[in-house]
Design a protein around this motif. Structure first.
Motif, PDB file in Angstrom:
ATOM      1  N   UNK A 144     -14.554  21.071 -15.373  1.00 20.68           N
ATOM      2  CA  UNK A 144     -15.862  21.058 -14.871  1.00 20.68           C
ATOM      3  C   UNK A 144     -16.067  19.902 -14.554  1.00 20.68           C
ATOM      4  N   UNK A 145     -15.455  18.510 -14.914  1.00 20.49           N
ATOM      5  CA  UNK A 145     -16.179  17.827 -14.847  1.00 20.49           C
ATOM      6  C   UNK A 145     -15.379  16.704 -14.239  1.00 20.49           C
ATOM      7  N   UNK A 146     -14.179  17.077 -14.459  1.00 17.60           N
ATOM      8  CA  UNK A 146     -12.900  16.611 -12.527  1.00 17.60           C
ATOM      9  C   UNK A 146     -13.343  17.215 -12.248  1.00 17.60           C
ATOM     10  N   UNK A 147     -13.751  18.070 -11.561  1.00 19.26           N
ATOM     11  CA  UNK A 147     -13.933  19.551  -9.762  1.00 19.26           C
ATOM     12  C   UNK A 147     -14.762  18.827  -9.550  1.00 19.26           C
ATOM     13  N   UNK A 148     -16.232  18.278 -10.185  1.00 20.40           N
ATOM     14  CA  UNK A 148     -17.489  18.216  -9.452  1.00 20.40           C
ATOM     15  C   UNK A 148     -17.838  16.669  -9.915  1.00 20.40           C
ATOM     16  N   UNK A 149     -17.228  16.381 -10.352  1.00 19.91           N
ATOM     17  CA  UNK A 149     -17.292  14.846 -10.379  1.00 19.91           C
ATOM     18  C   UNK A 149     -16.810  13.281 -10.006  1.00 19.91           C
ATOM     19  N   UNK A 150     -14.785  14.287 -10.590  1.00 22.96           N
ATOM     20  CA  UNK A 150     -14.025  13.290  -9.920  1.00 22.96           C
ATOM     21  C   UNK A 150     -13.674  13.755  -8.716  1.00 22.96           C
ATOM     22  N   UNK A 151     -13.694  15.586  -8.104  1.00 27.47           N
ATOM     23  CA  UNK A 151     -13.035  15.662  -7.563  1.00 27.47           C
ATOM     24  C   UNK A 151     -11.929  15.862  -6.867  1.00 27.47           C
ATOM     25  N   UNK A 152     -10.779  16.177  -8.526  1.00 31.78           N
ATOM     26  CA  UNK A 152      -9.982  17.218  -8.584  1.00 31.78           C
ATOM     27  C   UNK A 152      -9.700  18.217  -9.376  1.00 31.78           C
ATOM     28  N   UNK A 153      -8.654  18.827  -9.567  1.00 37.65           N
ATOM     29  CA  UNK A 153      -8.355  19.497 -10.845  1.00 37.65           C
ATOM     30  C   UNK A 153      -7.270  19.515 -11.333  1.00 37.65           C
ATOM     31  N   UNK A 154      -7.526  19.846 -12.800  1.00 37.96           N
ATOM     32  CA  UNK A 154      -6.133  19.358 -13.389  1.00 37.96           C
ATOM     33  C   UNK A 154      -4.256  20.420 -13.028  1.00 37.96           C
ATOM     34  N   UNK A 155      -3.185  20.253 -12.577  1.00 41.63           N
ATOM     35  CA  UNK A 155      -2.530  21.666 -12.240  1.00 41.63           C
ATOM     36  C   UNK A 155      -2.058  22.393 -12.943  1.00 41.63           C
ATOM     37  N   UNK A 156      -2.590  22.425 -14.130  1.00 44.58           N
ATOM     38  CA  UNK A 156      -2.812  23.230 -15.491  1.00 44.58           C
ATOM     39  C   UNK A 156      -3.268  24.592 -15.077  1.00 44.58           C
ATOM     40  N   UNK A 157      -4.477  24.282 -14.502  1.00 43.47           N
ATOM     41  CA  UNK A 157      -4.828  25.763 -14.001  1.00 43.47           C
ATOM     42  C   UNK A 157      -5.672  25.739 -12.158  1.00 43.47           C
ATOM     43  N   UNK A 158      -4.885  25.789 -11.808  1.00 41.45           N
ATOM     44  CA  UNK A 158      -5.187  25.417 -10.253  1.00 41.45           C
ATOM     45  C   UNK A 158      -5.012  26.474  -9.290  1.00 41.45           C
ATOM     46  N   UNK A 159      -5.570  27.133  -8.692  1.00 36.82           N
ATOM     47  CA  UNK A 159      -4.909  28.133  -7.788  1.00 36.82           C
ATOM     48  C   UNK A 159      -5.236  28.069  -6.163  1.00 36.82           C
ATOM     49  N   UNK A 160      -4.927  28.023  -5.177  1.00 34.53           N
ATOM     50  CA  UNK A 160      -4.247  26.977  -3.780  1.00 34.53           C
ATOM     51  C   UNK A 160      -3.889  28.402  -3.430  1.00 34.53           C
ATOM     52  N   UNK A 161      -4.793  28.525  -1.834  1.00 35.60           N
ATOM     53  CA  UNK A 161      -3.683  29.434  -1.261  1.00 35.60           C
ATOM     54  C   UNK A 161      -2.318  28.442  -0.102  1.00 35.60           C
ATOM     55  N   UNK A 162      -1.531  29.135  -0.128  1.00 38.26           N
ATOM     56  CA  UNK A 162      -0.123  28.646   0.114  1.00 38.26           C
ATOM     57  C   UNK A 162      -0.501  28.097   1.906  1.00 38.26           C
ATOM     58  N   UNK A 163      -1.043  28.860   2.666  1.00 39.31           N
ATOM     59  CA  UNK A 163      -1.389  28.038   4.134  1.00 39.31           C
ATOM     60  C   UNK A 163      -2.776  26.441   3.538  1.00 39.31           C
ATOM     61  N   UNK A 164      -3.135  26.334   2.495  1.00 40.79           N
ATOM     62  CA  UNK A 164      -4.079  25.139   2.410  1.00 40.79           C
ATOM     63  C   UNK A 164      -2.614  24.093   1.464  1.00 40.79           C
ATOM     64  N   UNK A 165      -2.013  24.875   1.154  1.00 45.19           N
ATOM     65  CA  UNK A 165      -1.348  23.475  -0.100  1.00 45.19           C
ATOM     66  C   UNK A 165      -0.266  22.728   1.246  1.00 45.19           C
TER      67      UNK A 165
END
Length: 312
Positions: A144-165
């Motif tokens: 939560x802190x990484x995403x909301x304060x630092x602007x990234x997510x750990x890649x061990x629990x990440x979900x993204x559309x193919x078009x966005x990656x």
């Protein structure tokens, strides 16, 4: 909320963790999501022995990426994936039964949204905490802190559309902190990260202090590479080392009040490990001001059981 069920690709980088991989794949077999709607791709990144026996016991595809680095292994998985949604998990993690169901809901969100989920500590013995379980329950994988304060997510629990990656580009190799680097490039490309607390995976605590020290060796090398890009970096780096050494004092309230752990003895154990780790980090940071060696992700001497996630 749409009722359409998208096709998902689960991508797992693997390095010398067959038992963890077996547990991970077992958790994916138990998902509350139609099995025909997702594929599982395991990318081995130089294991001493390929996990063919583990793969044979589950419905998964095994690929190889010879170049060192979990980011490069993830890229190989992306190349082979056929899903419109890509779900990343590490080989020694277990997915909550609803992980893929929650991940599939990204399809109802606007494009350019990336989901990062909660990472909780897995404990085989629920009746007690080891000292490392107590420490990591409080200070590891603070998504939560990484995403909301630092602007990234750990890649061990990440979900993204193919078009966005594809808008952002591939993950980089071991020379950078690949989750932080990809996150910064994603923001620059107009994507935004969203913390999703119901997107849950479980990670086992490290077994020894040596594993925690090895993790910090690697992360500090990444941070040093980044720090050197700025003028007067040595002064700021040394000041940061002092701050790290003194920082346990500021964590006392969290240790005493957090509902994630219980019992005075458990809280004392968490505090003891925190002091040891922060002291090691400060010492290592000062040591790195002089000649140093590059940390290699898939060297057996420093292997991190969860190379994709950020520590506290």
């Amino acid at each position: 909320m749409t009722d359409r069920k998208p096709f998902l690709s689960v991508i797992i980088p693997h390095l010398n963790q067959p038992e963890g991989l077996d547990a991970c794949l077992t958790s994916l077999d138990a998902q509350n999501f139609e099995r025909a709607r997702f594929e599982v791709i395991v990318v081995d990144n130089g294991s001493a022995c390929l996990p063919q026996g583990v793969i044979a016991s589950h419905s998964a595809c095994l690929l190889e990426e010879p170049k060192a680095g979990p980011g490069l292994a993830r890229n190989r998985g992306v190349e082979a994936a056929t899903g419109e949604i890509l779900c990343f998990i590490d080989a020694d993690c277990r997915a909550h039964p609803n992980w893929l169901r929650v991940a599939s809901e990204i399809i109802s969100m606007p494009e350019r949204v990336v989901l990062g989920g909660d990472v909780q500590i897995w404990r085989d013995d629920q009746s007690r905490f080891t000292s490392l379980e107590a420490y990591e329950s409080l200070f590891a994988y603070m998504q939560k802190r990484y995403i909301e304060k630092n602007g990234f997510s750990g890649t061990g629990n990440l979900v993204v559309r193919r078009i966005d990656i594809m808008r952002v580009g591939p993950f980089k190799g071991i020379e950078v902190a690949e989750d932080m680097d990809w996150g910064s490039r994603a923001i620059a490309a107009g994507l935004r990260f969203r913390y999703e607390p119901d997107l849950i995976i479980y990670h086992p605590a490290r077994r020894t202090m040596a594993e925690l020290f090895a993790k910090w060796d690697r992360h500090l090398q990444h941070y040093l590479n980044k720090a050197k890009e700025k003028p007067l970096w040595r002064i700021f780096w040394a000041a940061r080392a002092v701050g790290v050494f003194l920082s346990p004092v500021a964590e006392l309230g969290k240790i005493l009040t957090s509902p994630k752990i219980s019992g005075l003895s458990t809280r004392f154990q968490a505090a003891s490990v925190l002091v040891a780790i922060r002291s090691y980090r400060a010492w290592k940071m000062l040591q790195l001001l002089g000649p140093h060696k590059t940390i290699i992700w898939n060297s057996s001497a420093v292997v991190d059981r969860n190379a994709g996630n950020r520590p506290a």
